[in-house]
Design an enzyme around this catalytic site. Structure first.
Site, mmCIF file in Angstrom:
data_model
loop_
_atom_site.group_PDB
_atom_site.id
_atom_site.type_symbol
_atom_site.label_atom_id
_atom_site.label_comp_id
_atom_site.label_asym_id
_atom_site.label_seq_id
_atom_site.Cartn_x
_atom_site.Cartn_y
_atom_site.Cartn_z
ATOM 1 C CG ASP A 10 14.163 -59.758 10.006
ATOM 2 O OD1 ASP A 10 15.069 -59.914 9.152
ATOM 3 O OD2 ASP A 10 14.358 -59.960 11.225
ATOM 4 C CG ASP A 14 17.252 -64.883 14.788
ATOM 5 O OD1 ASP A 14 16.663 -64.857 13.694
ATOM 6 O OD2 ASP A 14 18.188 -64.131 15.062
ATOM 7 C CG ASP A 15 13.364 -61.995 13.605
ATOM 8 O OD1 ASP A 15 14.110 -62.664 12.868
ATOM 9 O OD2 ASP A 15 13.507 -60.777 13.797
ATOM 10 C CG ASN A 39 15.746 -62.967 8.676
ATOM 11 O OD1 ASN A 39 16.963 -62.853 8.484
ATOM 12 N ND2 ASN A 39 15.193 -62.831 9.863
ATOM 13 C CB THR A 123 14.995 -58.590 16.360
ATOM 14 O OG1 THR A 123 13.676 -58.889 15.880
ATOM 15 C CG2 THR A 123 14.960 -58.371 17.860
ATOM 16 C CG ASN A 157 25.846 -62.043 10.308
ATOM 17 O OD1 ASN A 157 25.713 -61.040 9.609
ATOM 18 N ND2 ASN A 157 24.925 -62.430 11.181
ATOM 19 C CD GLU A 163 23.339 -57.915 12.222
ATOM 20 O OE1 GLU A 163 23.203 -56.691 12.132
ATOM 21 O OE2 GLU A 163 22.401 -58.720 12.049
ATOM 22 C CG PHE A 164 20.831 -60.066 7.576
ATOM 23 C CD1 PHE A 164 19.590 -59.701 8.066
ATOM 24 C CD2 PHE A 164 20.950 -60.424 6.245
ATOM 25 C CE1 PHE A 164 18.469 -59.697 7.240
ATOM 26 C CE2 PHE A 164 19.837 -60.413 5.404
ATOM 27 C CZ PHE A 164 18.603 -60.047 5.907
ATOM 28 C CG ASN A 165 19.029 -57.480 11.829
ATOM 29 O OD1 ASN A 165 18.387 -58.071 10.950
ATOM 30 N ND2 ASN A 165 19.032 -57.881 13.085
ATOM 31 C CG HIS A 243 21.851 -63.852 15.793
ATOM 32 N ND1 HIS A 243 23.218 -63.737 15.993
ATOM 33 C CD2 HIS A 243 21.702 -64.734 14.771
ATOM 34 C CE1 HIS A 243 23.852 -64.505 15.122
ATOM 35 N NE2 HIS A 243 22.962 -65.131 14.375
ATOM 36 C CG ASP A 244 16.444 -61.603 16.075
ATOM 37 O OD1 ASP A 244 15.819 -62.086 15.111
ATOM 38 O OD2 ASP A 244 17.412 -60.824 15.938
HETATM 39 O O1 RIB Z 1 22.531 -61.259 11.972
HETATM 40 C C1 RIB Z 1 21.468 -61.864 12.637
HETATM 41 C C2 RIB Z 1 20.216 -61.065 12.459
HETATM 42 O O2 RIB Z 1 19.849 -61.007 11.080
HETATM 43 C C3 RIB Z 1 19.003 -61.674 13.164
HETATM 44 O O3 RIB Z 1 18.121 -60.658 13.534
HETATM 45 C C4 RIB Z 1 18.395 -62.540 12.093
HETATM 46 O O4 RIB Z 1 16.995 -62.753 12.304
HETATM 47 C C5 RIB Z 1 18.605 -61.684 10.884
HETATM 48 O O5 RIB Z 1 17.544 -60.737 10.841
HETATM 49 CA CA CA Z 2 15.813 -60.794 12.818
#
Ligand code: RIB
Ligand code: CA
Length: 317
Positions: A10, A14-15, A39, A123, A157, A163-165, A243-244
């Protein structure tokens, strides 16, 4: 022999850096990118994947996937990744569109055409993966490996628990962890250790156009302050997580991470804990459905990533 991977993502800053690493790394054969809303919206994540691939002069098919989570409303993170999703990187708009078709068909067709050869890396939110599993029951037994950036055994986070994903589509994550394969979970436990701090940024700064037009502007426009998606910019002394990139680097060099087997259940109903990856290390081996990354060789990670970036930077000029 380079490891074939499909990267479901996404982009997202970081992707984008993970795509660049996958294209640059000689131990990775990026056979395709699939995109998902996360994202930012699907139109932007797809355009961003195309922009990065074109900027790097790579020939990697991009196929768009799900525009929304299975059940929930999207939870875009433009406040973290910038409104277009690439932080401050001003890459030109893509000249070509995505491949026709849906991401889940690309994933299932590509994996089933080469059983045991393709590693699936996710990711972003796991919506596409869950839909692919519902479409093709043979998927878990046909991949070489399945690796995600997501979750955490210890923190969140977007909330203290999630965590977001995972939080973006907990129902999809629950399907994915219950599919019968072993999920290698590269979560916040390790990704929040591998920060792009001042020494790393100085090394990146030597990488010409790759640094000036992609990596540095991406990081400058990225407000992931670490443990809490509070929109705080990474404090100067701390650096910025990528992260990714950690998940893809693990595929290239597995020894960069230390992993432990565990049972992961995804919370989908908790008022305060929705999206939590409830991780139990105490279960017997036959009950495990995940390998949890619990340690990372941070110097080794950056040496690996920056060596690959340097290779592609030479080609870019
Ligand atoms: O929590 C970090 C993740 O969530 C990463 O993959 C960032 O790109 C977001 O998608
Ligand atoms: Ca991501």
């Amino acid at each position: 022999m380079a490891q074939k991977i499909i990267l479901d993502c996404d982009p997202g800053v970081d992707d984008a850096l993970a795509i660049a690493f996958a294209i640059a790394c000689p131990d990775i054969d990026l056979v395709g990118i699939t995109t998902v809303a996360g994202n930012v919206g699907l139109d932007k994540t797809t355009a961003n994947a195309l922009r990065v691939v074109e900027f790097l002069g790579a020939d990697v098919p991009v196929t768009a996937g799900s525009a929304a989570p299975l059940l929930r409303q999207p939870m875009p993170a433009g406040h973290v990744h910038g409104e277009d999703g690439l932080g401050g990187a001003a890459l030109p708009p893509p000249t070509a569109g995505p491949r026709p078709g849906h991401a889940i068909d690309f994933i299932t067709d590509t994996v089933l055409a080469a059983p045991g050869e393709v590693t699936l890396v996710a990711t972003g939110p796991l919506t596409n993966i869950a839909l692919a599993l519902s479409r093709e029951r043979r998927l878990p037994g046909s991949v070489s490996d399945f690796v995600i950036m997501g979750g955490s055994a210890s923190r969140g986070n977007v909330t203290p628990a999630a965590e977001f994903n995972i939080a973006a589509d907990p129902e999809a994550a629950a399907v994915v962890f219950a599919a019968g394969w072993t999920v290698t979970m590269v979560g916040l436990d390790v990704t929040l250790q591998a920060l792009a701090d001042r020494p790393v940024l100085a090394r990146i700064g030597q990488l010409g156009r790759l640094a000036d037009e992609l990596v540095l502007p991406c990081l400058r426009g990225y407000s992931d302050g670490g443990p809490a998606h509070s929109g705080r910019r990474g404090r100067a002394g701390d650096g910025t997580p990528v992260h990714d990139v950690c998940a893809v680097a693990y595929v290239a060099v597995p020894s960069l991470l230390g992993c432990l087997p565990a049972r992961v259940e995804v919370e989908t109903a908790g008022r305060w804990t929705s999206g939590m990856t409830v991780t139990d290390f105490r279960v017997p081996p036959e009950a495990c459905n995940a390998l949890i990354a619990t340690a990372i060789d941070v110097p080794g990670f950056w040496d690996t990533v920056l060596a690959c970036y340097a290779d592609i930077a030479r080609a870019l000029g």
